[in-house]
Design a protein around this motif. Structure first.
Motif, PDB file in Angstrom:
ATOM      1  N   GLY A  28       0.782  -1.234   0.000  1.00  0.00           N
ATOM      2  CA  GLY A  28       0.000   0.000   0.000  1.00  0.00           C
ATOM      3  C   GLY A  28       0.814   1.283   0.000  1.00  0.00           C
ATOM      4  N   MET A  29       2.074   1.226  -0.390  1.00  0.00           N
ATOM      5  CA  MET A  29       2.891   2.435  -0.434  1.00  0.00           C
ATOM      6  C   MET A  29       2.631   3.195  -1.737  1.00  0.00           C
ATOM      7  SD  MET A  29       6.614   1.354   0.924  1.00  0.00           S
ATOM      8  CE  MET A  29       6.878   0.622   2.513  1.00  0.00           C
ATOM      9  N   GLU A  30       2.506   4.501  -1.626  1.00  0.00           N
ATOM     10  CA  GLU A  30       2.302   5.328  -2.814  1.00  0.00           C
ATOM     11  C   GLU A  30       3.622   5.506  -3.552  1.00  0.00           C
ATOM     12  OE1 GLU A  30       1.171   9.912  -3.960  1.00  0.00           O
ATOM     13  OE2 GLU A  30       0.491   9.103  -2.048  1.00  0.00           O
ATOM     14  N   PHE A  31       3.586   5.277  -4.862  1.00  0.00           N
ATOM     15  CA  PHE A  31       4.756   5.506  -5.715  1.00  0.00           C
ATOM     16  C   PHE A  31       4.845   7.008  -5.941  1.00  0.00           C
ATOM     17  CE2 PHE A  31       6.311   5.124 -10.361  1.00  0.00           C
ATOM     18  CZ  PHE A  31       7.635   5.269  -9.981  1.00  0.00           C
ATOM     19  N   GLN A  32       5.900   7.632  -5.415  1.00  0.00           N
ATOM     20  CA  GLN A  32       6.014   9.081  -5.433  1.00  0.00           C
ATOM     21  C   GLN A  32       6.681   9.633  -6.679  1.00  0.00           C
ATOM     22  OE1 GLN A  32       7.971   9.911  -1.642  1.00  0.00           O
ATOM     23  NE2 GLN A  32       6.002  10.686  -0.923  1.00  0.00           N
ATOM     24  N   LEU A  33       7.840   9.111  -7.010  1.00  0.00           N
ATOM     25  CA  LEU A  33       8.555   9.648  -8.159  1.00  0.00           C
ATOM     26  C   LEU A  33       9.647   8.710  -8.611  1.00  0.00           C
ATOM     27  CD1 LEU A  33      11.559  11.484  -7.311  1.00  0.00           C
ATOM     28  CD2 LEU A  33       9.768  12.175  -5.741  1.00  0.00           C
ATOM     29  N   ALA A  34      10.117   8.968  -9.840  1.00  0.00           N
ATOM     30  CA  ALA A  34      11.228   8.217 -10.416  1.00  0.00           C
ATOM     31  C   ALA A  34      12.230   9.214 -10.974  1.00  0.00           C
ATOM     32  CB  ALA A  34      10.725   7.302 -11.527  1.00  0.00           C
ATOM     33  N   ILE A  35      13.492   8.923 -10.781  1.00  0.00           N
ATOM     34  CA  ILE A  35      14.568   9.729 -11.343  1.00  0.00           C
ATOM     35  C   ILE A  35      15.456   8.777 -12.132  1.00  0.00           C
ATOM     36  CG2 ILE A  35      16.595  11.148 -10.835  1.00  0.00           C
ATOM     37  CD1 ILE A  35      15.219  11.912  -8.169  1.00  0.00           C
ATOM     38  N   ALA A  36      15.752   9.127 -13.368  1.00  0.00           N
ATOM     39  CA  ALA A  36      16.629   8.294 -14.193  1.00  0.00           C
ATOM     40  C   ALA A  36      17.726   9.175 -14.778  1.00  0.00           C
ATOM     41  CB  ALA A  36      15.829   7.622 -15.301  1.00  0.00           C
ATOM     42  N   GLU A  37      18.916   8.651 -14.780  1.00  0.00           N
ATOM     43  CA  GLU A  37      20.073   9.372 -15.312  1.00  0.00           C
ATOM     44  C   GLU A  37      20.953   8.392 -16.074  1.00  0.00           C
ATOM     45  OE1 GLU A  37      20.607  12.624 -14.968  1.00  0.00           O
ATOM     46  OE2 GLU A  37      19.252  13.152 -13.334  1.00  0.00           O
ATOM     47  N   ASP A  38      21.748   8.928 -16.993  1.00  0.00           N
ATOM     48  CA  ASP A  38      22.753   8.127 -17.684  1.00  0.00           C
ATOM     49  C   ASP A  38      24.121   8.260 -17.016  1.00  0.00           C
ATOM     50  OD1 ASP A  38      21.124   6.987 -19.669  1.00  0.00           O
ATOM     51  OD2 ASP A  38      21.203   8.844 -20.829  1.00  0.00           O
ATOM     52  N   ARG A  39      24.262   9.307 -16.191  1.00  0.00           N
ATOM     53  CA  ARG A  39      25.508   9.542 -15.460  1.00  0.00           C
ATOM     54  C   ARG A  39      25.168   9.771 -13.988  1.00  0.00           C
ATOM     55  NH1 ARG A  39      30.072  10.400 -18.025  1.00  0.00           N
ATOM     56  NH2 ARG A  39      30.040  10.536 -20.266  1.00  0.00           N
ATOM     57  N   VAL A  40      26.054   9.328 -13.110  1.00  0.00           N
ATOM     58  CA  VAL A  40      25.877   9.517 -11.676  1.00  0.00           C
ATOM     59  C   VAL A  40      26.139  10.988 -11.355  1.00  0.00           C
ATOM     60  CG1 VAL A  40      26.673   8.831  -9.384  1.00  0.00           C
ATOM     61  CG2 VAL A  40      26.644   7.152 -11.255  1.00  0.00           C
ATOM     62  N   PRO A  41      25.152  11.724 -10.818  1.00  0.00           N
ATOM     63  CA  PRO A  41      25.348  13.156 -10.574  1.00  0.00           C
ATOM     64  C   PRO A  41      26.526  13.486  -9.655  1.00  0.00           C
ATOM     65  CG  PRO A  41      23.030  12.600 -10.387  1.00  0.00           C
ATOM     66  CD  PRO A  41      23.786  11.311 -10.521  1.00  0.00           C
ATOM     67  N   THR A  43      29.351  11.778  -9.140  1.00  0.00           N
ATOM     68  CA  THR A  43      30.685  11.407  -9.632  1.00  0.00           C
ATOM     69  C   THR A  43      30.892  11.679 -11.111  1.00  0.00           C
ATOM     70  OG1 THR A  43      30.073   9.142 -10.227  1.00  0.00           O
ATOM     71  CG2 THR A  43      30.779   9.537  -7.930  1.00  0.00           C
ATOM     72  N   GLY A  44      29.796  11.801 -11.852  1.00  0.00           N
ATOM     73  CA  GLY A  44      29.889  11.978 -13.297  1.00  0.00           C
ATOM     74  C   GLY A  44      30.134  10.678 -14.043  1.00  0.00           C
ATOM     75  N   ALA A  45      30.239   9.565 -13.333  1.00  0.00           N
ATOM     76  CA  ALA A  45      30.508   8.271 -13.970  1.00  0.00           C
ATOM     77  C   ALA A  45      29.355   7.871 -14.887  1.00  0.00           C
ATOM     78  CB  ALA A  45      30.719   7.204 -12.899  1.00  0.00           C
ATOM     79  N   PRO A  46      29.678   7.320 -16.050  1.00  0.00           N
ATOM     80  CA  PRO A  46      28.621   6.847 -16.951  1.00  0.00           C
ATOM     81  C   PRO A  46      28.045   5.530 -16.425  1.00  0.00           C
ATOM     82  CG  PRO A  46      30.775   6.410 -17.908  1.00  0.00           C
ATOM     83  CD  PRO A  46      31.011   7.142 -16.606  1.00  0.00           C
ATOM     84  N   ASP A  47      26.917   5.622 -15.766  1.00  0.00           N
ATOM     85  CA  ASP A  47      26.303   4.441 -15.147  1.00  0.00           C
ATOM     86  C   ASP A  47      24.804   4.679 -15.059  1.00  0.00           C
ATOM     87  OD1 ASP A  47      25.960   1.998 -13.927  1.00  0.00           O
ATOM     88  OD2 ASP A  47      26.975   2.543 -12.067  1.00  0.00           O
ATOM     89  N   PRO A  48      24.066   4.326 -16.103  1.00  0.00           N
ATOM     90  CA  PRO A  48      22.619   4.599 -16.094  1.00  0.00           C
ATOM     91  C   PRO A  48      21.917   3.894 -14.936  1.00  0.00           C
ATOM     92  CG  PRO A  48      23.215   3.195 -17.955  1.00  0.00           C
ATOM     93  CD  PRO A  48      24.490   3.577 -17.269  1.00  0.00           C
TER      94      PRO A  48
END
Length: 182
Positions: A28-41, A43-48
């Motif tokens: 019963g937990m509400e799904f609040q949000l999703a964040i997706a990135e291609d780089r780790v904010p 470190t800048g590492a390319p890791d989706p």
């Protein structure tokens, strides 16, 4: 500085969609949000990654990362499975038992209820292998106050002996609980 609250607690998951569906549809937990990135904010590492956030009640947020380019998830094999877990509170014993039935009806193996004197719990694993505990408070008046009163003494004794202190033997049924302030 004073900590206001936990902003979120994050774990890894195998599949973000499956994880959201489990926590949303079964717990019963509400799904609040999703964040997706291609780089780790940070470190800048390319890791989706996909980072999902679920409302665990009263401003508490449980989050998960799906990391498709990382090796398969593992766990700390030197730590027993029962130690690392996510404990969530439910309103009552009736709700705890209803959740147990709901989980078992969809094929989730559930252990318990287990009596911890101040609460009762059920245990099960989510689709990622994380152990989940649902707990309903059952403490008698004064129990939490007494546990807080002896907490530092218990910690000090444990630090010296590495044996379970008996300051709250009533927690284990060794004695009857008698509040100091009846």
């Amino acid at each position: 500085m004073a900590i206001k609250r936990i902003h979120h607690v994050a774990y890894r998951c195998r599949d973000a969609k499956e994880t959201v569906e489990f926590y949303r549809d079964l717990l019963g937990m509400e799904f609040q949000l999703a964040i997706a990135e291609d780089r780790v904010p940070s470190t800048g590492a390319p890791d989706p990654y996909m980072h999902v956030f679920l409302d665990a009640g009263q401003g508490n947020v449980l989050a998960f990362f799906e990391l498709p380019n990382s090796p398969d998830m593992g766990r700390d094999e030197n730590t027993p499975k029962w130690v690392q877990h996510i404990a969530l509170e439910v309103e009552s014993m009736d709700e705890l038992l209803a959740m147990k039935q709901k989980l078992e009806e969809v094929g989730v193996d559930v252990l318990g209820p287990t009596d911890h004197t101040i609460f009762k719990s059920i245990y099960f694993f989510d689709p990622n292998g994380h152990r989940i505990e649902l707990a309903a408070n059952t403490a008698k008046p004064g129990m939490h106050k007494e546990l807080k009163r002896v907490a530092q003494d218990m910690l000090e004794e444990w630090s010296r002996t590495k044996k379970a202190p008996r300051h709250a033997a009533w927690m284990h049924g060794d004695t009857e609980f008698k509040p100091l302030d009846p």
